[in-house]
Design a protein around this motif. Structure first.
Motif, mmCIF file in Angstrom:
data_model
loop_
_atom_site.group_PDB
_atom_site.id
_atom_site.type_symbol
_atom_site.label_atom_id
_atom_site.label_comp_id
_atom_site.label_asym_id
_atom_site.label_seq_id
_atom_site.Cartn_x
_atom_site.Cartn_y
_atom_site.Cartn_z
ATOM 1 N N SER A 139 -2.236 -1.003 5.568
ATOM 2 C CA SER A 139 -2.724 0.104 4.378
ATOM 3 C C SER A 139 -2.167 1.519 4.690
ATOM 4 O O SER A 139 -2.204 2.230 3.876
ATOM 5 C CB SER A 139 -4.175 0.317 4.441
ATOM 6 N N GLY A 178 1.023 2.374 5.048
ATOM 7 C CA GLY A 178 2.286 2.428 4.234
ATOM 8 C C GLY A 178 3.237 2.387 5.327
ATOM 9 O O GLY A 178 4.239 3.359 5.548
ATOM 10 N N GLN A 213 3.782 -2.457 -2.892
ATOM 11 C CA GLN A 213 2.670 -1.776 -2.892
ATOM 12 C C GLN A 213 1.751 -1.507 -4.333
ATOM 13 O O GLN A 213 0.517 -1.666 -4.361
ATOM 14 C CB GLN A 213 2.878 -0.275 -2.330
ATOM 15 N N ALA A 240 7.726 -1.544 0.050
ATOM 16 C CA ALA A 240 7.425 -0.325 -0.777
ATOM 17 C C ALA A 240 7.169 -0.915 -2.474
ATOM 18 O O ALA A 240 6.142 -0.634 -2.966
ATOM 19 C CB ALA A 240 8.320 0.685 -0.841
ATOM 20 N N LYS A 255 3.726 6.417 -1.233
ATOM 21 C CA LYS A 255 4.139 5.046 -1.721
ATOM 22 C C LYS A 255 3.201 3.940 -1.207
ATOM 23 O O LYS A 255 3.104 2.831 -1.932
ATOM 24 C CB LYS A 255 5.527 4.641 -1.268
ATOM 25 N N SER A 256 2.274 4.073 -0.416
ATOM 26 C CA SER A 256 1.450 3.206 0.198
ATOM 27 C C SER A 256 0.431 2.775 -0.825
ATOM 28 O O SER A 256 -0.106 3.807 -1.822
ATOM 29 C CB SER A 256 0.613 3.641 1.428
ATOM 30 N N TRP A 257 -0.311 1.747 -0.837
ATOM 31 C CA TRP A 257 -1.126 1.231 -1.966
ATOM 32 C C TRP A 257 -2.399 2.005 -2.067
ATOM 33 O O TRP A 257 -2.764 2.504 -3.295
ATOM 34 C CB TRP A 257 -1.692 -0.207 -1.866
#
Length: 204
Positions: free
Chosen positions: A29, A31, A183, A180, A38-40
């Motif tokens: 989580s 990134g 994500q 990426a 850009k992480s979810w």
């Protein structure tokens, strides 16, 4: 006068809908090897907005964290952010290090207790680990999550890599971390599975 009342009602309504979700996780989580934006979790707010669930996301995930690390960091995070919801996405590093599932369960259970003690709603995510440690260990590890969810009456969300990990183009070369490109798909998955829980009325 009617306009003023309407404006006040709109402001109150927006405030009432405001809520915070703390994501307490690891590299899955955080990134891993990509910019944080850009992480979810960073991609989640617009999707929740579309679901009429405006939510502030606090991503407190740290690469390499075990459930024990998360438990140690949790009290300060709860005090600092006062979240309405806490998503616990931890355990992968416990599994990779071969920690006994009883240790994992104990740490997760303590986290749930700490979160509930301050009036927040815990949400638990199922975690899966590679089959390196054999069938018995994997079963004990995997079953920790639904068992704890049942015993504590805490919602269990499915593992967000369940559809990602079978697609090599969406996984890094280590076979453990999503790219990426994955994500946005994870963010969509999470928005869908968080939807039943992200409102204050259901958490009280």
């Amino acid at each position: 006068m009617i306009r003023i009342l309407s404006l006040l009602m709109l402001v109150f309504s927006s405030t009432a809908l405001s809520q915070t979700l703390l994501v307490l996780g690891d590299s899955l989580s955080a990134g891993y090897q990509m910019p944080a934006e850009k992480s979810w979790p960073a991609l989640l707010p617009p999707l929740l907005e579309q679901q009429k669930q405006p939510t502030t996301i606090v991503n407190a995930s740290i690469s390499g964290d075990t459930s024990g690390n998360g438990l140690a960091r949790l009290p300060v995070l709860l005090e600092q952010h006062k979240p309405d919801f806490v998503l616990i996405e931890l355990g992968a590093n416990d599994g990779l290090r071969g920690f006994h599932p009883k240790i994992l369960r104990n740490n997760l259970s303590q986290m749930i207790n700490e979160i509930q003690k301050v009036g927040s709603q815990p949400l638990l995510m199922q975690i899966e680990v590679p089959p390196n440690y054999g069938k018995r260990y994997n079963e004990l590890f995997r079953n920790t999550y639904p068992s704890l969810s049942k015993d504590t009456n805490v919602p269990l969300l499915p593992f967000f890599l369940i559809d990602i990990i079978v697609k090599p183009e969406l996984m890094m070369k280590d076979g453990l971390h999503p790219t990426a490109q994955a994500q946005p798909l994870i963010a969509q998955f999470m928005a869908k599975h968080l939807q039943p829980y992200l409102n204050k009325e259901s958490s009280q």
